[in-house]
Design an enzyme around this catalytic site. Structure first.
Site, short mmCIF file in Angstrom:
data_model
loop_
_atom_site.label_atom_id
_atom_site.label_comp_id
_atom_site.label_asym_id
_atom_site.label_seq_id
_atom_site.Cartn_x
_atom_site.Cartn_y
_atom_site.Cartn_z
N ASP B 438 41.65 42.38 37.48
CA ASP B 438 41.39 43.42 36.51
C ASP B 438 40.82 44.65 37.22
O ASP B 438 39.84 44.54 37.98
CB ASP B 438 40.36 42.87 35.50
CG ASP B 438 40.12 43.78 34.33
OD1 ASP B 438 41.05 43.91 33.49
OD2 ASP B 438 39.02 44.36 34.24
N GLU B 467 46.11 44.72 38.68
CA GLU B 467 46.19 45.41 37.40
C GLU B 467 45.55 46.80 37.55
O GLU B 467 44.47 47.06 37.06
CB GLU B 467 45.47 44.61 36.30
CG GLU B 467 45.72 45.16 34.90
CD GLU B 467 44.54 45.90 34.27
OE1 GLU B 467 44.68 46.37 33.14
OE2 GLU B 467 43.46 46.01 34.91
#
Lengths: 709, 709
Positions: B438, B467
């Site tokens: 993330d 990401e």
């Protein structure tokens, strides 16, 4: 505190060059479990960049070196990047703030002021000061109270203060035995101290006025000034390797060459020309506007297997031989052919040429006649055949028994290199500062890199011209290794399409290793080796065109005279070589003859001298013309704006509309402007970007317009 | 000597990979007065090349690594160049002969056979053997007698013989105590000895037959074979630095992701989903053809400043919180949220998923809730405000008081890195081999490079998905540092023009550092963070199109389910985010629902599984279509040739002529060929390069043709 009053008066524009901080220790960018772990910035895709930084780019004094790089970090913090540069004579880097251009691309430039090597690199870091100020701005705009942020700001100011103290103490004159008074404190130090106090005061719950003043200061230009002057460069990234600029003297960028065979300088049939004869020709050559006099080899010529007229293997008695068959019992590359004169005569020629504003360039051909002293004293410098004899030159199946090529793979290569160095330093001691190198592409790149650097250690203003008519990448490599100028394919580029494509390749900085960064073209319409197909006709307009384009496309060009200006064109059967070439015989020229071409040469060289735009090559921009033979190009340097229009078709009158990019010249569409043809003094008033031109090759196939608004 | 008889039977084609010679000592290419002075070759402009060789290119086993370089030397000699490569497990380089392509550009390629790091570089030298043979050929053709050249050739053969003896002795089994007989001699050695003798005999004045035989041999293919097998590499140049290929397992290149929130896996209103519930969903997900099950964070969730439904700062009692608010008294990144199950339950899920051909990917979000153990045990890993409190996350003017970002500039950064390493190795010990990261772009590049390398030391098959929805160069940098796959801008690329441009940027090797060399796109039509404008309508054809393009443009793609396949589209006002997002609440889904989209997903994934052409991304080639909404692309891998046609306009029937590049497919203009739509089994007979297509979005807005000749 009234910040305006206490702040120093220096402006932001002076900031980039102040202060010249000492370079910080290089921080490795590579990841490892050491102190670099906090270096969050990466610097990549630097431009210019020749082979990963292996070679320097080239410049002359006054050139602007524009550098770009990707500077990238994680997160949303602001970054700062500095271009660091220094001359080899300097110990400390100077710095120039880089600007974010677009999409993480940063740029800055610096000016090289003197000859020699410059180093440059880039340093970048996360700019906590700018990030802090940006976040303050957003919070203030959002109506938030920022007392905690002011305290954080005070800590940042403490850092700036410490750096200001360190810098101003180091650079200030020492106090002379008296007590250090407040007025001895540098104004930046005083201002930063006050700012820190104001921030701390403003953060107190009750200090409304100070709070407002501190917030106002935090958002001010003054605050930015200090963040740039005393930046907090925590964990900076430093680009490696250090990159280089090789700055040659101005002549490397602007020179006008005239080649002649001194043995043909005599005006009497049957008498060998001498350096004294050449001196007699200098007024004519200077009148035509040349500033480099280049002489093919002037050394003793061998007699073994000497070639005769038109490269005949049968040499008649009394034939003078080929100057490239270097060396005899009288000496080799460090000796002078006695029929031309003595070393002193040669030095005298150099001195007289200087009076005419001309330098003398010698010719370095690393090959020998079988009679050269090296063949006897250093047989190991030549390749042997299995029977132990020295192998003469071959280009199978052709044989050149009058020439021994030097064998650079010899075990004794180091002494060979040292001997070549000795030869060139001898030439330097004679006063020679320009050397044209014959066929450099048949000797190792490493040798050239070494010897050019070695010679420039002794004679920093020595310039080498590469005569390599070979594959593009070999020509490029020689330029990278140190040749200041290079012959080109211009000799065979004739059509508008060919010329525009080739000029674009030579001059446009479209890639980090574009030729424009390191390859200085020198355009020759002909040479003593090349009588190109395009001139075999002897058609006068064709000579005018080929000459004029060389002189206006490229700031460096040369002609082989007087053959070229007298429009000599008879060819050896089926070859791009001259019949009765001077390489094999002495020619008696009519040195007094003038013609339309000699007139154009003198005029064009005078215009080149007077117009800075013609003293650069990469400042070219082609203009659209709706005719496939009319070529138009703009050359601009500062206020000097020239529009050159040439009809490349030497046989037909051509006409078309030239599109002048007036939007780049600051000329409006409704604004008339003057173009004056510096060749004819004809003057036209133009308006708008499209204007009519018509060129008749039998009258004058070119315009050289000066644009005057 | 009958050379044909005595020569060994191996053919030229085996030559390139035999013999695997040990690497020679690296020759510095830089000029200096040492032994490199005779190294005449320079190797430059190698491709691929990421940041000067700083980063490896990426591959999977079986990939072909095509390498090119400029190999340049002085003179007219022939050159030889070899591509040297080895796996990290190997000690010796293998070699592949490079071929001259054009204009001093050379190329060769090698296949990476297994995972791990490969090294490769280039070695080049002046090929005296080939030069000699070429000159022989010209002289013989010219009718010259070449006895001296034969003697020179015999010397060259002596060199080959010495190398053949050294190599065959080193590689042959040792004779077992008996006298070394002639039959023990390697046939190459015998042949070279005979060739040398023949050359020497042939050079004798009277040996007419031997002369002819020697000349014939000198010009033969057999001679070339030996010159390549036992090359004379005098003064070779070796490219530096050594370049790398990082070979990941096949999954890195072909994967199909399904994201779900395990807490929403329950089929009962009000009951928190568990790993056991997720196991119950596996048949459905496997039926749809997914092979990666990706779960957002599964760790304990903090309570301090916990966010409520729709990201509300007011959290009602009983609300579950945000899985990205990681850490509580129950533990941090190495603990499991107890309502989901235990570590053993998680391992059980991994095992069951494996039975369904699915891997489980975890989510690494390096940020903590104020309740995370690190906040208490390692306060120095967080940035402090001037009052000593830990600074919560901000994106000024916005504040995220439920999250503490980790402060990577901490003085204690080394322990922070080590702790993150410990966490990921713990995940590895659970059986996890895929990690979605993330927001990696808010943590230092250096950290990622280090930790990915560290984790792969223990778990070489670990794959990281980045990401990072951020600036292009930041996304690129993360990929260079080691992320196996990366999210992309696909989510916002909708029109044909946008998609073709973006796919070209991602997949085409137009520069030495093109993204295709190191950046593996993973296409997501939506994510749990992104509900893009293009899908706010909930229009079914749009969902079909967005899904289908992701699955056929990119070999790696994923969906956020069941939201996506159930065509969830209600947005949070004025944002590209979901209303009632699962990030903030538990959703009760109808896990049994099927629709046209779920049908298309299952079908497309089966076709992806069966067609190798859909298991790569860079094998794409766009086809011209005379409609600005119909996009057509060819994907080919060996015999598997697919033509995909999509109507990107979800509201209108579109028709046009697709231009199939049949000339590249070996199909003649008069040759009919079959295209079979693998989605519908409809079959068409086409002929020529232009064929009609028509796509109605309300029926099926795409074709997936298999081309069958």
């Amino acid at each position: 505190m009234n910040s305006k009053k206490t702040l120093p008066s220096r402006t932001r524009s002076t900031m980039a060059s102040t202060p010249a901080l000492a370079p910080t220790a290089t921080q490795p960018i590579l990841i490892s479990a050491d102190l670099s772990g906090r270096s969050r910035v990466t610097i990549q895709r630097v431009s210019p960049l020749l082979d990963g930084g292996r070679f320097p780019v080239k410049a002359i004094p006054g050139d602007v070196i524009a550098v770009e790089a990707d500077v990238v970090s994680d997160g949303h913090d602001y970054l700062a990047a500095r271009l660091l540069y220094k001359h080899a004579d300097d110990t400390d880097y100077r710095e120039m703030a880089m600007t974010l251009l677009v999409n993480d691309r940063w740029g800055a430039s610096f000016v090289v002021e003197k000859t020699g090597r410059y180093d440059y690199t880039i340093e970048a870091w996360v700019d906590h000061l700018a990030t802090w100020q940006h976040e303050i701005h957003l919070k203030v705009a959002d109506g938030q109270r920022i007392t905690s942020e002011l305290l954080a700001g005070a800590q940042l100011i403490d850092g700036m203060l410490a750096r200001a103290e360190a810098f101003t103490t180091a650079s200030a004159p020492k106090p002379k035995g008296r007590k250090k008074a407040e007025e001895d404190t540098h104004p930046d130090v005083r201002a930063l101290r006050e700012m820190g106090n104001l921030f701390r005061d403003g953060a107190k719950p009750t200090a409304i006025d100070q709070y407002n003043e501190a917030v106002s200061l935090a958002e001010s230009e003054q605050f930015i000034f200090y963040t740039k002057a005393y930046p907090e460069r925590q964990h900076p990234a430093r680009y490696t390797p250090v990159l280089g600029v090789e700055v040659d003297r101005a002549k490397a960028g602007f020179s006008t060459w005239y080649c002649l065979f001194p043995r043909s300088a005599s005006r009497e049939e049957g008498r060998h020309g001498t350096f004294r004869d050449v001196e007699g020709l200098l007024p004519r050559i200077a009148d035509m506007g040349f500033d480099v006099l280049y002489l093919p080899p002037i050394h003793p010529i061998g007699t073994a297997h000497r070639k005769g007229k038109n490269n005949s293997v049968a040499c008649e008695p009394g034939e003078p031989g080929v100057p490239y068959g270097i060396g005899s019992e009288a000496g080799g590359h460090d000796a002078i052919h006695s029929e031309l004169g003595t070393v002193d005569d040669f030095k005298h020629l150099i001195a007289i040429a200087k009076n005419y504003g001309m330098e003398v360039a010698m010719d370095l051909a690393i090959q020998v006649s079988p009679d050269h002293p090296w063949a006897k004293d250093h047989p190991e410098w030549f390749k042997k055949r299995p029977d132990g004899t020295i192998q003469y030159a071959e280009n199978p199946p052709k044989k050149y028994q009058d020439i021994y090529p030097v064998y650079f793979e010899t075990d004794d290569w180091q002494n060979l290199w040292l001997e070549m160095r000795r030869v060139l330093l001898t030439w330097g001691s004679w006063g020679v500062r320009m050397i044209r190198v014959d066929n450099p592409h048949t000797k190792p790149f490493a040798f050239w890199e070494w010897i050019i650097a070695e010679v420039k250690k002794e004679y920093p203003d020595m310039l080498f011209l590469s005569e390599a008519f070979t594959k593009p990448k070999v020509m490029q490599e020689l330029a990278k290794r140190g040749f200041a100028q290079s012959y080109t394919y211009y000799t065979w580029r004739n059509t508008k399409a060919e010329l525009e494509e080739y000029m674009t390749e030579l001059t446009q900085k479209t890639a980090p290793d574009s030729m424009a960064y390191y390859f200085r073209p020198n355009f020759w319409p002909t040479t003593h080796d090349i009588n190109p197909y395009s001139l075999h006709s002897g058609h006068e307009p064709q000579f005018l065109i080929r000459y004029f384009m060389a002189a206006t496309l490229s700031s460096n060009y040369g002609i082989y005279g007087p053959s070229f200006e007298l429009m000599e064109h008879e060819r050896f059967p089926n070859k791009e070589e001259y019949l009765n070439s001077e390489k094999y015989e002495i020619r008696l020229w009519d040195w007094d003859r003038t013609n339309k071409l000699t007139y154009l040469i003198g005029l064009t060289n005078r215009i080149r001298h007077e117009n800075a735009a013609l003293q650069q090559t990469n400042n070219i921009r082609f203009c659209a013309v709706n005719d496939d033979a009319i070529m138009a190009y703009l050359k601009t340097t500062g206020d000097n704006r020239l529009l050159i229009v040439v009809n490349t078709d030497a046989y037909s009158r051509r006409a078309g509309m030239v599109q002048v990019p007036i939007w780049e010249l600051g000329i409006g569409h409704d604004q008339p402007y003057q173009v004056r043809d510096l060749l004819t003094n004809a003057q036209y008033t133009w308006q708008g970007d499209r204007n009519y031109v018509e060129l008749d090759p039998y009258v004058l196939p070119m315009h050289l317009f000066k644009i005057e608004v």
